[in-house]
Design an enzyme around this catalytic site. Sequence first.
Site, PDB file in Angstrom:
ATOM      1  N   ASP A  69      38.665  37.840  36.131  1.00  0.00           N
ATOM      2  CA  ASP A  69      37.475  37.789  36.974  1.00  0.00           C
ATOM      3  C   ASP A  69      36.241  38.346  36.257  1.00  0.00           C
ATOM      4  O   ASP A  69      35.120  38.128  36.682  1.00  0.00           O
ATOM      5  CB  ASP A  69      37.717  38.564  38.274  1.00  0.00           C
ATOM      6  CG  ASP A  69      38.246  39.963  38.001  1.00  0.00           C
ATOM      7  OD1 ASP A  69      39.453  40.167  38.191  1.00  0.00           O
ATOM      8  OD2 ASP A  69      37.472  40.821  37.555  1.00  0.00           O
ATOM      9  N   GLN A 125      49.246  29.344  37.988  1.00  0.00           N
ATOM     10  CA  GLN A 125      49.300  30.201  39.200  1.00  0.00           C
ATOM     11  C   GLN A 125      48.638  29.487  40.382  1.00  0.00           C
ATOM     12  O   GLN A 125      47.773  28.632  40.159  1.00  0.00           O
ATOM     13  CB  GLN A 125      48.522  31.503  38.922  1.00  0.00           C
ATOM     14  CG  GLN A 125      48.975  32.220  37.653  1.00  0.00           C
ATOM     15  CD  GLN A 125      48.046  33.325  37.223  1.00  0.00           C
ATOM     16  OE1 GLN A 125      48.300  34.484  37.553  1.00  0.00           O
ATOM     17  NE2 GLN A 125      47.000  33.013  36.474  1.00  0.00           N
ATOM     18  N   ASP A 164      44.737  44.759  32.585  1.00  0.00           N
ATOM     19  CA  ASP A 164      44.241  44.397  33.919  1.00  0.00           C
ATOM     20  C   ASP A 164      45.003  43.151  34.349  1.00  0.00           C
ATOM     21  O   ASP A 164      44.462  42.037  34.412  1.00  0.00           O
ATOM     22  CB  ASP A 164      42.736  44.129  33.840  1.00  0.00           C
ATOM     23  CG  ASP A 164      42.153  43.705  35.187  1.00  0.00           C
ATOM     24  OD1 ASP A 164      41.012  43.174  35.204  1.00  0.00           O
ATOM     25  OD2 ASP A 164      42.838  43.873  36.213  1.00  0.00           O
ATOM     26  N   HIS A 213      37.525  48.599  38.985  1.00  0.00           N
ATOM     27  CA  HIS A 213      36.960  48.325  37.656  1.00  0.00           C
ATOM     28  C   HIS A 213      36.274  49.563  37.074  1.00  0.00           C
ATOM     29  O   HIS A 213      36.372  49.822  35.871  1.00  0.00           O
ATOM     30  CB  HIS A 213      35.993  47.147  37.737  1.00  0.00           C
ATOM     31  CG  HIS A 213      36.671  45.843  38.010  1.00  0.00           C
ATOM     32  ND1 HIS A 213      36.272  44.970  39.003  1.00  0.00           N
ATOM     33  CD2 HIS A 213      37.753  45.258  37.436  1.00  0.00           C
ATOM     34  CE1 HIS A 213      37.051  43.919  39.020  1.00  0.00           C
ATOM     35  NE2 HIS A 213      37.964  44.059  38.089  1.00  0.00           N
ATOM     36  N   GLU A 224      42.957  36.578  28.147  1.00  0.00           N
ATOM     37  CA  GLU A 224      43.311  36.095  29.494  1.00  0.00           C
ATOM     38  C   GLU A 224      44.135  34.824  29.327  1.00  0.00           C
ATOM     39  O   GLU A 224      43.734  33.910  28.601  1.00  0.00           O
ATOM     40  CB  GLU A 224      42.024  35.830  30.276  1.00  0.00           C
ATOM     41  CG  GLU A 224      42.192  34.976  31.516  1.00  0.00           C
ATOM     42  CD  GLU A 224      43.166  35.536  32.529  1.00  0.00           C
ATOM     43  OE1 GLU A 224      43.007  36.693  32.931  1.00  0.00           O
ATOM     44  OE2 GLU A 224      44.115  34.781  32.889  1.00  0.00           O
ATOM     45  N   ASP A 245      48.336  34.389  25.822  1.00  0.00           N
ATOM     46  CA  ASP A 245      49.240  35.383  26.420  1.00  0.00           C
ATOM     47  C   ASP A 245      48.954  36.726  25.766  1.00  0.00           C
ATOM     48  O   ASP A 245      49.055  36.867  24.549  1.00  0.00           O
ATOM     49  CB  ASP A 245      50.682  34.943  26.169  1.00  0.00           C
ATOM     50  CG  ASP A 245      51.695  36.000  26.605  1.00  0.00           C
ATOM     51  OD1 ASP A 245      52.880  35.816  26.310  1.00  0.00           O
ATOM     52  OD2 ASP A 245      51.289  37.015  27.208  1.00  0.00           O
ATOM     53  N   GLY A 246      48.591  37.710  26.580  1.00  0.00           N
ATOM     54  CA  GLY A 246      48.254  39.024  26.036  1.00  0.00           C
ATOM     55  C   GLY A 246      49.387  39.664  25.287  1.00  0.00           C
ATOM     56  O   GLY A 246      49.184  40.395  24.319  1.00  0.00           O
ATOM     57  N   THR A 276      48.123  40.853  36.554  1.00  0.00           N
ATOM     58  CA  THR A 276      48.741  40.646  37.851  1.00  0.00           C
ATOM     59  C   THR A 276      49.966  41.550  37.923  1.00  0.00           C
ATOM     60  O   THR A 276      50.240  42.307  37.000  1.00  0.00           O
ATOM     61  CB  THR A 276      49.171  39.165  37.971  1.00  0.00           C
ATOM     62  OG1 THR A 276      49.791  38.768  36.747  1.00  0.00           O
ATOM     63  CG2 THR A 276      47.979  38.264  38.240  1.00  0.00           C
TER      64      THR A 276
HETATM   65  N1  SAM Z   1      42.894  43.606  39.741  1.00  0.00           N
HETATM   66  C1  SAM Z   1      44.080  42.773  39.751  1.00  0.00           C
HETATM   67  C2  SAM Z   1      45.300  43.584  40.058  1.00  0.00           C
HETATM   68  O1  SAM Z   1      45.192  44.824  40.095  1.00  0.00           O
HETATM   69  O2  SAM Z   1      46.361  42.977  40.300  1.00  0.00           O
HETATM   70  C3  SAM Z   1      44.180  42.025  38.443  1.00  0.00           C
HETATM   71  C4  SAM Z   1      43.091  41.036  38.353  1.00  0.00           C
HETATM   72  S1  SAM Z   1      43.035  39.914  37.045  1.00  0.00           S
HETATM   73  C5  SAM Z   1      42.580  38.500  37.932  1.00  0.00           C
HETATM   74  C6  SAM Z   1      44.719  39.616  36.601  1.00  0.00           C
HETATM   75  C7  SAM Z   1      44.749  38.604  35.459  1.00  0.00           C
HETATM   76  O3  SAM Z   1      45.898  38.771  34.630  1.00  0.00           O
HETATM   77  C8  SAM Z   1      44.790  37.131  35.912  1.00  0.00           C
HETATM   78  O4  SAM Z   1      43.583  36.509  35.563  1.00  0.00           O
HETATM   79  C9  SAM Z   1      45.993  36.537  35.172  1.00  0.00           C
HETATM   80  O5  SAM Z   1      45.782  35.208  34.775  1.00  0.00           O
HETATM   81  C10 SAM Z   1      46.101  37.498  34.006  1.00  0.00           C
HETATM   82  N2  SAM Z   1      47.403  37.506  33.324  1.00  0.00           N
HETATM   83  C11 SAM Z   1      48.635  37.503  33.885  1.00  0.00           C
HETATM   84  N3  SAM Z   1      49.584  37.503  32.932  1.00  0.00           N
HETATM   85  C12 SAM Z   1      48.932  37.516  31.719  1.00  0.00           C
HETATM   86  C13 SAM Z   1      49.345  37.526  30.360  1.00  0.00           C
HETATM   87  N4  SAM Z   1      50.656  37.525  30.044  1.00  0.00           N
HETATM   88  N5  SAM Z   1      48.401  37.546  29.390  1.00  0.00           N
HETATM   89  C14 SAM Z   1      47.073  37.557  29.707  1.00  0.00           C
HETATM   90  N6  SAM Z   1      46.600  37.530  30.983  1.00  0.00           N
HETATM   91  C15 SAM Z   1      47.536  37.516  31.977  1.00  0.00           C
END
Ligand code: SAM
Length: 288
Positions: free
Chosen positions: A92, A37, A162, A68, A112, A144-145, A164
Amino acid sequence: MSGSESDSGWYDETLYPDVAQRLRMGRVLHRDRTGLQDLVIFENPVLGRVMALDGVIQTTEGDEFVYHEMLTHVPILAHGRVRRVLIVGGGDGGMLRRCLEHKAVERVTMVEIDRSVVDLSMAHLPAISAGAFDDPRSDLVIADGCAFVRETTERFDVIIVDSTDPHGPGAVLFTEDFYADCKARLTPGGVLVTQNGVPFLQPGELKDSHRRLGRRFGDAGFFVAPVPSYYGGFMAFGWATDDAALRRQTAEAIRPRFAAAGLVTRYYTPDIHVASFALPAFMLDALK
Ligand code: SAM
């Protein structure tokens, strides 16, 4: 590079084609593409340090508490007996920190996908995670979640997505298959909550999640909160469980749990908890 740093020192979000918010960019602490990203962390006079991924504001020191606190305290206090939590995303560390404030929680697994987000958040946004990654109850998994919930045999009382927005690596976290796998990983009476966008500007995301969650859970709905840096009004949080009573609890039932947890909050209160499930008419209409 997503998002645009205009020559006047502003960061322009690129989430929507026809509206956008812009934040003045003070000192830029990091700007580079991770393996997955575009990641930028910069200082803003009003919001403090800000992190954006792929052109979308993810979290800010100034208002992270709203998002949060709501996405952790609402499901954990509604459930009442949470011992194991799974966070999908949450790089984060703000979600991890709030889960760990519940001393009865024995373990929080955080999956994450992008290690760089964790490392750079710890380096440049330490106030958000506030040491959560060092808590012995924390279990950080870089994966990957979606694959994690499909393959793990572990069970959780609360699952917090939580993520993206539904593009790039986050897209898989908005699918019915993912929700079905989350359902299979919940203990009886467990709750899944999700980051579900800003309904005024992303109504399709709300409808899609409602349909997909509704096909897998006995009770699927939303609760809301205004997150200033998530432009466009209320932020929606997906709510899914087979125990329909969980989201109809009174403030009187929540209050003693809140007091016993000894939480110090800046947005969440038991009254806000209950009120957050009262949706505006335009959202109710969109969900018909
Ligand atoms: N508060 C933010 C919002 O509402 O958009 C989200 C914040 S957090 C930084 C989002 C996280 O999701 C990122 O660190 C990203 O790398 C992670 N992420 C995205 N796709 C993912 C996946 N398939 N598995 C695990 N984490 C993922």
